[in-house]
Write a protein that holds these residues in place. Structure first.
Motif, PDB file in Angstrom:
ATOM      1  N   GLY A 175      18.913  21.915  -8.064  1.00 51.80           N
ATOM      2  CA  GLY A 175      17.993  22.546  -7.137  1.00 51.80           C
ATOM      3  C   GLY A 175      17.859  24.039  -7.347  1.00 51.80           C
ATOM      4  N   LEU A 176      17.013  24.625  -6.525  1.00 51.15           N
ATOM      5  CA  LEU A 176      16.762  26.055  -6.559  1.00 51.15           C
ATOM      6  C   LEU A 176      17.717  26.744  -5.595  1.00 51.15           C
ATOM      7  CD1 LEU A 176      12.894  25.730  -6.386  1.00 51.15           C
ATOM      8  CD2 LEU A 176      14.246  26.271  -8.406  1.00 51.15           C
ATOM      9  N   HIS A 177      18.140  27.941  -5.920  1.00 48.96           N
ATOM     10  CA  HIS A 177      19.129  28.632  -5.097  1.00 48.96           C
ATOM     11  C   HIS A 177      18.657  28.864  -3.667  1.00 48.96           C
ATOM     12  CE1 HIS A 177      21.810  29.149  -8.416  1.00 48.96           C
ATOM     13  NE2 HIS A 177      20.838  29.633  -9.150  1.00 48.96           N
ATOM     14  N   GLU A 178      17.382  29.139  -3.480  1.00 46.08           N
ATOM     15  CA  GLU A 178      16.891  29.405  -2.126  1.00 46.08           C
ATOM     16  C   GLU A 178      16.500  28.135  -1.374  1.00 46.08           C
ATOM     17  OE1 GLU A 178      13.425  29.609  -4.964  1.00 46.08           O
ATOM     18  OE2 GLU A 178      15.405  30.514  -4.926  1.00 46.08           O
ATOM     19  N   ARG A 179      16.587  27.020  -2.015  1.00 48.24           N
ATOM     20  CA  ARG A 179      16.275  25.728  -1.400  1.00 48.24           C
ATOM     21  C   ARG A 179      17.559  24.935  -1.199  1.00 48.24           C
ATOM     22  NH1 ARG A 179      11.018  26.205  -0.044  1.00 48.24           N
ATOM     23  NH2 ARG A 179       9.733  26.756  -1.808  1.00 48.24           N
ATOM     24  N   ALA A 180      17.438  23.816  -0.544  1.00 49.63           N
ATOM     25  CA  ALA A 180      18.599  22.938  -0.351  1.00 49.63           C
ATOM     26  C   ALA A 180      19.085  22.438  -1.706  1.00 49.63           C
ATOM     27  CB  ALA A 180      18.218  21.763   0.529  1.00 49.63           C
ATOM     28  N   ALA A 181      20.385  22.368  -1.847  1.00 56.63           N
ATOM     29  CA  ALA A 181      20.972  21.829  -3.065  1.00 56.63           C
ATOM     30  C   ALA A 181      21.001  20.306  -2.978  1.00 56.63           C
ATOM     31  CB  ALA A 181      22.384  22.363  -3.245  1.00 56.63           C
ATOM     32  N   TYR A 182      20.857  19.677  -4.103  1.00 59.82           N
ATOM     33  CA  TYR A 182      20.951  18.228  -4.213  1.00 59.82           C
ATOM     34  C   TYR A 182      22.171  17.910  -5.062  1.00 59.82           C
ATOM     35  CZ  TYR A 182      16.158  17.762  -2.473  1.00 59.82           C
ATOM     36  OH  TYR A 182      15.026  17.786  -1.702  1.00 59.82           O
ATOM     37  N   PHE A 183      22.791  16.771  -4.796  1.00 62.43           N
ATOM     38  CA  PHE A 183      24.004  16.391  -5.501  1.00 62.43           C
ATOM     39  C   PHE A 183      23.842  15.001  -6.096  1.00 62.43           C
ATOM     40  CE2 PHE A 183      25.079  19.400  -2.232  1.00 62.43           C
ATOM     41  CZ  PHE A 183      25.906  20.293  -2.886  1.00 62.43           C
ATOM     42  N   THR A 184      24.385  14.831  -7.297  1.00 62.88           N
ATOM     43  CA  THR A 184      24.361  13.543  -7.966  1.00 62.88           C
ATOM     44  C   THR A 184      25.650  13.378  -8.763  1.00 62.88           C
ATOM     45  OG1 THR A 184      23.020  12.079  -9.362  1.00 62.88           O
ATOM     46  CG2 THR A 184      23.146  14.377 -10.035  1.00 62.88           C
ATOM     47  N   LEU A 185      26.078  12.147  -8.963  1.00 65.12           N
ATOM     48  CA  LEU A 185      27.294  11.883  -9.725  1.00 65.12           C
ATOM     49  C   LEU A 185      27.072  12.133 -11.205  1.00 65.12           C
ATOM     50  CD1 LEU A 185      28.614   8.544  -8.200  1.00 65.12           C
ATOM     51  CD2 LEU A 185      29.729  10.778  -8.106  1.00 65.12           C
ATOM     52  N   LEU A 186      28.101  12.639 -11.863  1.00 63.36           N
ATOM     53  CA  LEU A 186      28.119  12.739 -13.319  1.00 63.36           C
ATOM     54  C   LEU A 186      28.968  11.580 -13.822  1.00 63.36           C
ATOM     55  CD1 LEU A 186      28.637  16.554 -13.903  1.00 63.36           C
ATOM     56  CD2 LEU A 186      26.608  15.209 -14.422  1.00 63.36           C
ATOM     57  N   ILE A 187      28.320  10.615 -14.420  1.00 64.74           N
ATOM     58  CA  ILE A 187      29.010   9.420 -14.898  1.00 64.74           C
ATOM     59  C   ILE A 187      28.833   9.350 -16.409  1.00 64.74           C
ATOM     60  CG2 ILE A 187      29.085   6.902 -14.814  1.00 64.74           C
ATOM     61  CD1 ILE A 187      28.044   7.105 -11.956  1.00 64.74           C
ATOM     62  N   PRO A 188      29.955   9.232 -17.146  1.00 69.48           N
ATOM     63  CA  PRO A 188      29.841   9.137 -18.604  1.00 69.48           C
ATOM     64  C   PRO A 188      28.870   8.034 -19.008  1.00 69.48           C
ATOM     65  CG  PRO A 188      32.129   9.326 -17.943  1.00 69.48           C
ATOM     66  CD  PRO A 188      31.322   9.141 -16.683  1.00 69.48           C
ATOM     67  N   ASP A 189      28.078   8.323 -20.010  1.00 74.60           N
ATOM     68  CA  ASP A 189      27.090   7.382 -20.562  1.00 74.60           C
ATOM     69  C   ASP A 189      25.954   7.060 -19.604  1.00 74.60           C
ATOM     70  OD1 ASP A 189      28.609   7.223 -22.928  1.00 74.60           O
ATOM     71  OD2 ASP A 189      29.851   5.643 -22.054  1.00 74.60           O
ATOM     72  N   ARG A 190      25.825   7.800 -18.506  1.00 78.51           N
ATOM     73  CA  ARG A 190      24.670   7.646 -17.608  1.00 78.51           C
ATOM     74  C   ARG A 190      24.095   9.037 -17.396  1.00 78.51           C
ATOM     75  NH1 ARG A 190      25.063   4.717 -11.854  1.00 78.51           N
ATOM     76  NH2 ARG A 190      24.623   6.681 -10.853  1.00 78.51           N
ATOM     77  N   HIS A 191      22.897   9.227 -17.884  1.00 81.76           N
ATOM     78  CA  HIS A 191      22.330  10.564 -17.937  1.00 81.76           C
ATOM     79  C   HIS A 191      20.929  10.585 -17.325  1.00 81.76           C
ATOM     80  CE1 HIS A 191      21.268  14.437 -19.689  1.00 81.76           C
ATOM     81  NE2 HIS A 191      20.135  13.885 -20.033  1.00 81.76           N
ATOM     82  N   HIS A 192      20.653  11.605 -16.539  1.00 79.12           N
ATOM     83  CA  HIS A 192      19.317  11.793 -15.979  1.00 79.12           C
ATOM     84  C   HIS A 192      18.909  13.247 -16.125  1.00 79.12           C
ATOM     85  CE1 HIS A 192      19.043   7.851 -14.132  1.00 79.12           C
ATOM     86  NE2 HIS A 192      20.266   8.009 -13.682  1.00 79.12           N
ATOM     87  N   ASP A 193      17.647  13.452 -16.431  1.00 77.91           N
ATOM     88  CA  ASP A 193      17.056  14.784 -16.430  1.00 77.91           C
ATOM     89  C   ASP A 193      16.086  14.822 -15.253  1.00 77.91           C
ATOM     90  OD1 ASP A 193      18.358  15.567 -18.838  1.00 77.91           O
ATOM     91  OD2 ASP A 193      16.920  14.372 -19.960  1.00 77.91           O
TER      92      ASP A 193
END
Length: 141
Positions: free
Chosen positions: A74-92
């Protein structure tokens, strides 16, 4: 407990994090959600709303992020979003600079070949990348 959640809990324990019901529920919520979530969405989720308060969820997210198990988007002035970092599972992700909305890119990642090339030429191990595109979403345009 689901085996995927158990694997995540085991990773947390291996990094020195305490196993708590709140940690288990946070990991399960992040794992079953198809998109990144804000702190408010996580704290208000059915699994966590009766389990702990927003401050506890925030502290857990910070610990998970510092150990490389959660990615903050996310953007610093906006709400942050969180997602898991899982090996071999990647999202952009695509991030709107006006409203702060985030969505996963549904296309093959163009950086994987470069990542492999860098790994081979430099000898780096556990190499990964994070790719975020910023622009104006259709709703804000």
């Amino acid at each position: 407990m689901d085996s995927s959640v158990q694997q995540l809990v085991d990773r947390c324990r291996g990094l020195g994090l305490r196993r708590t019901k709140a940690l288990e529920q946070l990991l399960a919520t992040l794992l079953e959600t198809a998109r990144p979530m804000t702190l408010a969405e996580l704290a208000d989720s059915p699994r966590l709303s009766d389990q702990c308060d927003k401050a506890t969820v925030f502290r857990l997210l910070q610990r998970l992020e510092s150990h490389g198990l959660v990615r903050r988007l996310g953007l610093h002035e906006r709400a942050a979003y969180f997602t898991l970092l899982i090996p071999d599972r990647h999202h952009d992700y695509l991030i709107c600079t006006r409203c702060g909305s985030i969505e996963a890119i549904k296309a093959p990642c163009p950086v994987h070949a470069l990542e492999d090339e860098i790994r081979e030429s430099t000898g780096f191990r556990d190499l990964y990348h994070e790719l975020e595109f910023f622009g104006t979403c259709p709703a804000c345009a």
